[in-house]
Design an enzyme around this catalytic site. Structure first.
Site, PDB file in Angstrom:
ATOM      1  N   ASN A  80      20.248  10.285  57.228  1.00 25.38           N
ATOM      2  CA  ASN A  80      20.288   8.829  57.209  1.00 25.38           C
ATOM      3  C   ASN A  80      19.715   8.212  55.938  1.00 25.38           C
ATOM      4  OD1 ASN A  80      19.373   9.644  60.382  1.00 25.38           O
ATOM      5  ND2 ASN A  80      21.332   8.637  60.059  1.00 25.38           N
ATOM      6  N   ILE A  87      17.823   3.553  52.975  1.00 30.22           N
ATOM      7  CA  ILE A  87      17.709   4.150  54.300  1.00 30.22           C
ATOM      8  C   ILE A  87      18.611   3.435  55.282  1.00 30.22           C
ATOM      9  CG2 ILE A  87      16.084   4.636  56.182  1.00 30.22           C
ATOM     10  CD1 ILE A  87      13.864   4.364  53.929  1.00 30.22           C
ATOM     11  N   CYS A  88      19.342   4.217  56.068  1.00 31.70           N
ATOM     12  CA  CYS A  88      20.190   3.644  57.104  1.00 31.70           C
ATOM     13  C   CYS A  88      19.416   3.677  58.416  1.00 31.70           C
ATOM     14  CB  CYS A  88      21.473   4.461  57.202  1.00 31.70           C
ATOM     15  SG  CYS A  88      22.606   3.828  58.433  1.00 31.70           S
ATOM     16  N   LEU A  89      18.792   2.569  58.740  1.00 33.38           N
ATOM     17  CA  LEU A  89      17.947   2.518  59.934  1.00 33.38           C
ATOM     18  C   LEU A  89      18.141   1.149  60.580  1.00 33.38           C
ATOM     19  CD1 LEU A  89      15.699   3.715  61.712  1.00 33.38           C
ATOM     20  CD2 LEU A  89      14.044   2.898  60.053  1.00 33.38           C
TER      21      LEU A  89
END
Ligand code: ZN
Ligand code: ZN
Ligand code: ZN
Lengths: 164, 90
Positions: A80, A87-89
């Site tokens: 992620n 950041i893919c959050l």
């Protein structure tokens, strides 16, 4: 100059100092409270264990109504995390809440290291290895854990002068 | 999904966070973190008109803080604490 965002960040910093969560640290840069440096220590019982991963957090005057931009500065290999360190959050995007603070952000990224979400991959190679070849995944992570230590050793390249 | 994991770690693992939730709920506005007996950071003096408001979910914020948040939301207007649709308590 004191704005609501800056005052909130002062409170975040105070809380982080008085009540520091395990395995993360962060502080504003010297001359700008809107830009922070942070470190996340790789969680135990994960391939990231023993890594010291540096991040930057950039806030806008709309904080806490808008989330900050968080990026790994240290090289990262994680399903992620994009190549540029971003950041893919979900909680940093569409599930952001203005009740989060810097402690909440850092501990949630730490828990992302613990539990990658291969369903929303930012790094396809890492996501694929995580699903299909865990041993190779752990090998690649071990390499960036090692690299994370080297970040700290910028000043150890003095020459020993042993040529006699 | 990630958020649920996050809450799980958060609540079960680290006392730091349990205390954060408690503080946010009882004594400080969860958005600006200023005490409820003072005003929000947009207001200068406690004498300014900066009342507290409750949602139907029973979460409480400074009116200026919650209105700013709701105005920044284009699609759904959710309570920042519980993510239920925000409705002012009459
Ligand atoms: Zn407030
Ligand atoms: Zn106010
Ligand atoms: Zn609520």
């Amino acid at each position: 100059m004191s704005t609501p965002a800056r005052r909130r960040l002062m409170r975040d910093f105070k809380r982080l100092q008085e009540d520091p969560p395990a395995g993360v640290s962060g502080a504003p840069t010297d001359n700008n409270i809107m830009v922070w440096n942070a470190v996340i220590f790789g969680p135990h019982d994960t391939p990231f264990e023993d890594g010291t991963f540096k991040l930057t957090i950039e806030f806008t005057e709309e904080y806490p109504n808008k989330p900050p931009t968080v990026r790994f500065v240290s090289k990262m290999f994680h399903p992620n995390v994009y190549a540029d360190g971003s950041i893919c959050l979900d909680i940093l995007q569409n599930r952001w809440s203005p009740t989060y603070d810097v402690s909440a952000i850092l501990t949630s990224i730490q828990s992302l290291l613990h539990d990658p979400n291969p369903n929303s991959p930012a790094n396809n190679e890492a996501a694929q290895l995580y699903r299909e070849n865990r041993r190779e995944y752990e090998k690649k992570v071990a390499a960036i854990v090692q690299e994370s230590w080297n970040d700290d050793e910028d000043d150890d390249d003095e020459e020993e002068g042993e040529k006699s | 999904m990630l958020l649920d994991q996050f809450n799980f770690h958060y609540i079960s693992g680290w006392t730091a966070v349990a205390s954060w939730r408690w503080i946010a709920n009882d004594e400080n506005c969860g958005i600006c973190r200023m005490p409820f007996d003072g005003c929000c950071p947009d207001c200068k003096l406690p004498g300014d008109d900066c009342p507290l408001v409750w949602g139907q979910c029973s979460h409480c914020f400074h009116i200026h803080c919650i209105v700013k948040w709701l105005n920044s939301q284009q699609v759904h207007q959710l309570c920042p604490m519980c993510r239920q649709e925000w409705k002012f308590k009459e």
